[in-house]
Design an enzyme around this catalytic site. Sequence first.
Site, PDB file in Angstrom:
ATOM      1  N   HIS A 174       0.842  -1.200   0.000  1.00  0.00           N
ATOM      2  CA  HIS A 174       0.000   0.000   0.000  1.00  0.00           C
ATOM      3  C   HIS A 174       0.877   1.250   0.000  1.00  0.00           C
ATOM      4  O   HIS A 174       2.068   1.183   0.286  1.00  0.00           O
ATOM      5  CB  HIS A 174      -0.916   0.042   1.231  1.00  0.00           C
ATOM      6  CG  HIS A 174      -2.130  -0.822   1.093  1.00  0.00           C
ATOM      7  ND1 HIS A 174      -2.112  -2.165   1.419  1.00  0.00           N
ATOM      8  CD2 HIS A 174      -3.387  -0.556   0.655  1.00  0.00           C
ATOM      9  CE1 HIS A 174      -3.319  -2.676   1.191  1.00  0.00           C
ATOM     10  NE2 HIS A 174      -4.111  -1.729   0.729  1.00  0.00           N
TER      11      HIS A 174
ATOM     12  N   LYS B  30      -0.482   4.879   4.607  1.00  0.00           N
ATOM     13  CA  LYS B  30      -1.357   3.930   5.335  1.00  0.00           C
ATOM     14  C   LYS B  30      -0.828   3.702   6.739  1.00  0.00           C
ATOM     15  O   LYS B  30       0.370   3.493   6.934  1.00  0.00           O
ATOM     16  CB  LYS B  30      -1.456   2.609   4.550  1.00  0.00           C
ATOM     17  CG  LYS B  30      -2.464   1.645   5.169  1.00  0.00           C
ATOM     18  CD  LYS B  30      -2.878   0.561   4.208  1.00  0.00           C
ATOM     19  CE  LYS B  30      -3.811  -0.442   4.866  1.00  0.00           C
ATOM     20  NZ  LYS B  30      -5.090   0.164   5.294  1.00  0.00           N
TER      21      LYS B  30
HETATM   22  N1  LIG Z   1     -12.812  -0.995   3.211  1.00  0.00           N
HETATM   23  C1  LIG Z   1     -12.227  -0.522   2.100  1.00  0.00           C
HETATM   24  O1  LIG Z   1     -12.558  -0.906   0.972  1.00  0.00           O
HETATM   25  C2  LIG Z   1     -11.174   0.541   2.250  1.00  0.00           C
HETATM   26  C3  LIG Z   1     -10.552   1.089   1.122  1.00  0.00           C
HETATM   27  C4  LIG Z   1      -9.653   2.149   1.298  1.00  0.00           C
HETATM   28  C5  LIG Z   1      -9.405   2.635   2.581  1.00  0.00           C
HETATM   29  N2  LIG Z   1     -10.007   2.049   3.645  1.00  0.00           N
HETATM   30  C6  LIG Z   1      -9.841   2.554   5.013  1.00  0.00           C
HETATM   31  O2  LIG Z   1     -10.564   3.776   5.116  1.00  0.00           O
HETATM   32  C7  LIG Z   1      -9.954   4.600   6.118  1.00  0.00           C
HETATM   33  C8  LIG Z   1      -9.662   5.978   5.525  1.00  0.00           C
HETATM   34  O3  LIG Z   1      -8.701   5.848   4.495  1.00  0.00           O
HETATM   35  P1  LIG Z   1      -8.195   7.131   3.677  1.00  0.00           P
HETATM   36  O4  LIG Z   1      -7.082   6.637   2.820  1.00  0.00           O
HETATM   37  O5  LIG Z   1      -9.353   7.843   3.051  1.00  0.00           O
HETATM   38  O6  LIG Z   1      -7.608   8.011   4.876  1.00  0.00           O
HETATM   39  P2  LIG Z   1      -7.440   9.602   4.971  1.00  0.00           P
HETATM   40  O7  LIG Z   1      -7.129  10.170   3.623  1.00  0.00           O
HETATM   41  O8  LIG Z   1      -6.489   9.837   6.093  1.00  0.00           O
HETATM   42  O9  LIG Z   1      -8.898  10.133   5.378  1.00  0.00           O
HETATM   43  C9  LIG Z   1      -9.456   9.897   6.649  1.00  0.00           C
HETATM   44  C10 LIG Z   1     -10.488  10.982   6.922  1.00  0.00           C
HETATM   45  O10 LIG Z   1     -11.091  10.733   8.188  1.00  0.00           O
HETATM   46  C11 LIG Z   1     -10.929  11.885   9.025  1.00  0.00           C
HETATM   47  N3  LIG Z   1     -10.723  11.509  10.438  1.00  0.00           N
HETATM   48  C12 LIG Z   1      -9.736  10.733  10.940  1.00  0.00           C
HETATM   49  N4  LIG Z   1      -9.853  10.645  12.287  1.00  0.00           N
HETATM   50  C13 LIG Z   1     -10.926  11.386  12.608  1.00  0.00           C
HETATM   51  C14 LIG Z   1     -11.580  11.683  13.839  1.00  0.00           C
HETATM   52  N5  LIG Z   1     -11.137  11.185  15.012  1.00  0.00           N
HETATM   53  N6  LIG Z   1     -12.679  12.471  13.806  1.00  0.00           N
HETATM   54  C15 LIG Z   1     -13.151  12.955  12.624  1.00  0.00           C
HETATM   55  N7  LIG Z   1     -12.566  12.721  11.432  1.00  0.00           N
HETATM   56  C16 LIG Z   1     -11.481  11.933  11.425  1.00  0.00           C
HETATM   57  C17 LIG Z   1      -9.668  12.538   8.501  1.00  0.00           C
HETATM   58  O11 LIG Z   1      -9.622  13.884   8.923  1.00  0.00           O
HETATM   59  P3  LIG Z   1      -8.179  14.502   9.335  1.00  0.00           P
HETATM   60  O12 LIG Z   1      -7.410  14.608   8.066  1.00  0.00           O
HETATM   61  O13 LIG Z   1      -8.553  15.814   9.940  1.00  0.00           O
HETATM   62  O14 LIG Z   1      -7.544  13.549  10.305  1.00  0.00           O
HETATM   63  C18 LIG Z   1      -9.847  12.376   6.995  1.00  0.00           C
HETATM   64  O15 LIG Z   1     -10.742  13.325   6.466  1.00  0.00           O
HETATM   65  C19 LIG Z   1      -8.704   3.833   6.567  1.00  0.00           C
HETATM   66  O16 LIG Z   1      -9.018   3.100   7.727  1.00  0.00           O
HETATM   67  C20 LIG Z   1      -8.417   2.898   5.408  1.00  0.00           C
HETATM   68  O17 LIG Z   1      -7.696   1.745   5.764  1.00  0.00           O
HETATM   69  C21 LIG Z   1     -10.888   1.022   3.502  1.00  0.00           C
END
Ligand SMILES: NC(=O)c1ccc[n+]([C@@H]2O[C@H](COP(=O)([O-])OP(=O)(O)OC[C@H]3O[C@@H](n4cnc5c(N)ncnc54)[C@H](OP(=O)(O)O)[C@@H]3O)[C@@H](O)[C@H]2O)c1
Length: 268
Positions: free
Chosen positions: A156, A160
């Site tokens: 990844h 991540k």
């Molecule tokens: N299931 C699937 O198919 C799949 C696919 C891709 C990703 N994922 C998962 O999805 C999650 C997000 O991935 P991403 O790549 O989009 O991450 P990212 O770019 O870091 O986005 C996460 C978002 O959530 C917000 N956030 C984090 N902690 C928070 C809190 N305590 N309160 C409110 N908002 C919060 C962040 O805001 P800030 O920037 O202000 O922290 C950001 O806007 C991860 O766990 C990843 O492993 C899952």
Amino acid sequence: MTLRIAVTGAAGRMGKTLIEAIAQADGCQLTAALERSDSSLIGVDAGELAGLGKNGVIVSGDLSAVADQFDVLIDFTAPAATLANAKVCAAKGKKLVVGTTGFTPEQKAELLAVLQPVAACMASNYSTGVNLCFKLLDIAAKVLGDDYNVEVIEAHHRHKVDAPSGTALSMGEVVANALGRDLRSVAVYGREGQTGARKPETIGFATVRAGDIVGDHTVMFAADGERVEITHKASSRMSFARGAVRAATWLGDKQPGLFSMQDVLGLN
Ligand SMILES: NC(=O)c1ccc[n+]([C@@H]2O[C@H](COP(=O)([O-])OP(=O)(O)OC[C@H]3O[C@@H](n4cnc5c(N)ncnc54)[C@H](OP(=O)(O)O)[C@@H]3O)[C@@H](O)[C@H]2O)c1
């Protein structure tokens, strides 16, 4: 009737892709978008945030305050945020699609208890291709059996924060279940130094973190004289986002219960 969808973590990598996927999907509409309450993006137009132009949905910092504006929440954030958001959904009777990964066993148990009163879908990976791979892995493990050593290799992007990926763990679980093993007792997370010979029942995990890799997973079944590898490579987050929107639409008429992407795709 149009399904009203809210997206938390709206400015995140998945959040922005979800806003785009909802805009492209028939029968649903983005009606709420959320970020941290202290985010500088509160008040910004969610369509502009996702690079799509104005859509009239203003980013909010309070899920409870916008609860009457959506039917299903799609949450791809972080474990603590997802738990807090799930409590709001349970209290307000809102359906939930959970995409976040990296929960500790305690957090996962709490989340499952919180979600009991609502219809929810949880998946470590929402892409159709990966869910097909889960099915193929179940078949492969049952056919190949105990004579083949199983290793899971995933790669990844450098941002991540959890490892191995939730998808890699799910793949390990599918194989362990098919072989009648308990993943918690047979998983080996990385190897270093004098490890000794490989124990046949183990399932090994290897993690790569580099550059902008969206998500690669390979499960290797290796025996004397041959090797079977089942590989999935994601080149865009849109595959996850489209799957999550499909799950949200599928949940639309469901009674309370916990579902997986395998249920959504009719693979169970
Ligand atoms: N299931 C699937 O198919 C799949 C696919 C891709 C990703 N994922 C998962 O999805 C999650 C997000 O991935 P991403 O790549 O989009 O991450 P990212 O770019 O870091 O986005 C996460 C978002 O959530 C917000 N956030 C984090 N902690 C928070 C809190 N305590 N309160 C409110 N908002 C919060 C962040 O805001 P800030 O920037 O202000 O922290 C950001 O806007 C991860 O766990 C990843 O492993 C899952």
